[in-house]
Design an enzyme around this catalytic site. Structure first.
Site, mmCIF file in Angstrom:
data_model
loop_
_atom_site.group_PDB
_atom_site.id
_atom_site.type_symbol
_atom_site.label_atom_id
_atom_site.label_comp_id
_atom_site.label_asym_id
_atom_site.label_seq_id
_atom_site.Cartn_x
_atom_site.Cartn_y
_atom_site.Cartn_z
ATOM 1 N N LYS A 105 -2.029 -1.590 -4.053
ATOM 2 C CA LYS A 105 -2.877 -0.403 -4.097
ATOM 3 C C LYS A 105 -2.008 0.833 -4.161
ATOM 4 O O LYS A 105 -1.071 0.925 -3.368
ATOM 5 C CB LYS A 105 -3.726 -0.398 -2.813
ATOM 6 C CG LYS A 105 -4.570 0.815 -2.591
ATOM 7 C CD LYS A 105 -5.320 0.707 -1.300
ATOM 8 C CE LYS A 105 -5.601 2.105 -0.809
ATOM 9 N NZ LYS A 105 -5.911 2.193 0.552
ATOM 10 N N LYS B 209 0.845 -1.187 0.000
ATOM 11 C CA LYS B 209 0.000 0.000 0.000
ATOM 12 C C LYS B 209 0.879 1.234 0.000
ATOM 13 O O LYS B 209 1.603 1.496 0.950
ATOM 14 C CB LYS B 209 -0.896 -0.033 1.236
ATOM 15 C CG LYS B 209 -1.847 1.130 1.304
ATOM 16 C CD LYS B 209 -2.802 0.940 2.449
ATOM 17 C CE LYS B 209 -3.694 2.153 2.588
ATOM 18 N NZ LYS B 209 -4.566 2.030 3.744
HETATM 19 C C1 PBG Z 1 -8.083 3.327 4.704
HETATM 20 C C2 PBG Z 1 -8.202 3.223 3.226
HETATM 21 C C3 PBG Z 1 -7.864 4.191 2.260
HETATM 22 C C4 PBG Z 1 -8.244 3.653 1.025
HETATM 23 C C5 PBG Z 1 -8.748 2.388 1.261
HETATM 24 N N1 PBG Z 1 -8.709 2.136 2.617
HETATM 25 C C6 PBG Z 1 -7.304 5.538 2.443
HETATM 26 C C7 PBG Z 1 -5.887 5.694 2.775
HETATM 27 O O1 PBG Z 1 -5.123 4.748 2.917
HETATM 28 O O2 PBG Z 1 -5.498 6.845 2.940
HETATM 29 C C8 PBG Z 1 -8.117 4.356 -0.295
HETATM 30 C C9 PBG Z 1 -9.127 3.956 -1.297
HETATM 31 C C10 PBG Z 1 -9.317 4.886 -2.428
HETATM 32 O O3 PBG Z 1 -8.607 5.905 -2.608
HETATM 33 O O4 PBG Z 1 -10.238 4.626 -3.222
HETATM 34 N N2 PBG Z 1 -6.863 3.032 5.230
HETATM 35 ZN ZN ZN Z 2 -6.600 3.782 7.455
#
Ligand code: PBG
Ligand code: ZN
Length: 321
Positions: free
Chosen positions: A244, A191
């Site tokens: 992601k 991530k």
């Molecule tokens: C929460 C989370 C996020 C997303 C999914 N779960 C936000 C982040 O990590 O800041 C992002 C999903 C998206 O941008 O569509 N941790």
């Molecule tokens: Zn979060």
């Protein structure tokens, strides 16, 4: 290029095609809010909505009609607190949403995002010590409570997006101890600290009140680090690993796929959605771009795609595949 004899008709093109999309590939994100009779378009994400619990059954029917079988839930409660309590109470917004959806349609497969940022006053995904270091122990303990409470409410799969080291192992233990040995865990393994989450922070009301997430998300400049995270999640017992965002990180998806024998997921995030959505809506791109974006994510190695475009996929497949 393929030789002409392989390009000349549709039948042979279909026969040799490596990648096809189906409705079994996609997971649709839903944002659940407190209140009644709310279906409010999210400003930063045209075509996506905040929904209150009472509006979920109709939405689930609509999703089913569009061929969607898998959803991932995000909660956006009115109240947050320093301990992220609204995330793990029995009548929390996600716990209630799971019950409402399962009562209406037991076949809808429910994945729950597990994180603290939507429930914690400071909008961070974890707890910190006084000195600013991550408080891993407290973060894990709370995340495990959240995980088990989602399982109890009837979720089918959990997807921890917090990025704490050791989270998958801790959640696996907590789930097993509570009798949920058969609940799969999908780790948001790689991530990145990405600007492409911008519209989501608006949707989930989860922008950090101070600092940013760089202390627990990865540098977009690096790929080896991502492989380490994927390997770690596998070691800890993840059943599915995720990358992601998706489109700007196709190399990471492909690389992780080589490293791992587990099913791979990719999250086409809010910024990717907003970009393509706006271009299509303004006539800059043909809607086929939506189909192509998903096809390419699958070709790179993801068998599961979390996407805000899931509602359009059935008709795109009929037109373009
Ligand atoms: C929460 C989370 C996020 C997303 C999914 N779960 C936000 C982040 O990590 O800041 C992002 C999903 C998206 O941008 O569509 N941790
Ligand atoms: Zn979060």
């Amino acid at each position: 290029m393929l030789p002409t004899r392989l390009r000349k008709n549709q039948a042979v093109r279909s026969l040799i095609r490596e990648t096809e999309l189906s409705m079994n590939d996609v997971v649709y994100p839903l944002f659940v809010v407190d209140g009644e009779n709310i279906k409010r378009e999210i400003g930063s994400m045209k075509g996506q909505y905040h929904l209150s619990l009472d509006r979920l059954p109709a939405e689930i029917d609509a999703l089913k009609d569009l061929g969607i079988r898998y959803i991932i839930l995000f909660g956006v409660p009115d109240e947050k607190d320093a301990e992220a309590t609204p995330a793990f109470v029995e009548d929390g917004i996600i716990q209630e949403a799971i019950r409402v959806i399962k009562k209406h349609d037991p076949e809808m497969y429910i994945i729950t995002d597990v994180c603290l940022c939507e429930y914690k006053s400071d909008g961070h995904c974890c707890f910190f010590h006084q000195n600013g270091e991550i408080d891993r122990e407290k973060s894990l303990e709370t995340l495990c409570k959240v995980t088990v409470s989602y399982a109890k409410a009837g979720a089918d799969m959990v997807a921890p997006s917090d990025m704490m080291d050791g989270h998958i192992a801790a959640m696996r233990d907590a789930l097993d101890a509570a009798g949920y040995e058969s609940m799969p865990i999908m780790g948001y393994s790689a991530k990145y600290a990405s600007t492409f989450y911008g519209p989501f922070r608006d949707a989930a009301n989860s922008a950090p009140a101070f600092g940013d997430r760089r202390s627990y998300q990865m540098d977009p400049a690096n790929s080896e680090e991502a492989m380490k995270e994927v390997a770690l999640d596998i070691e800890e017992g993840a059943d599915i690993v995720m990358v992601k965002p998706a489109m700007p990180y196709l190399d990471i998806i492909a690389k992780a796929k080589e490293l791992s024998y587990l099913p791979m997921a990719a999250y086409q995030v809010s910024g990717e959605y907003a970009m393509i959505r706006n271009a299509v809506d303004n006539g800059l791109l043909d809607e086929k771009a939506i189909y192509e974006s998903l096809l390419c994510i699958k070709r790179a190695g993801a068998t599961i795609i979390i996407t805000y475009f899931a509602k359009e996929l059935k008709s795109l497949i009929e037109k373009y595949q």
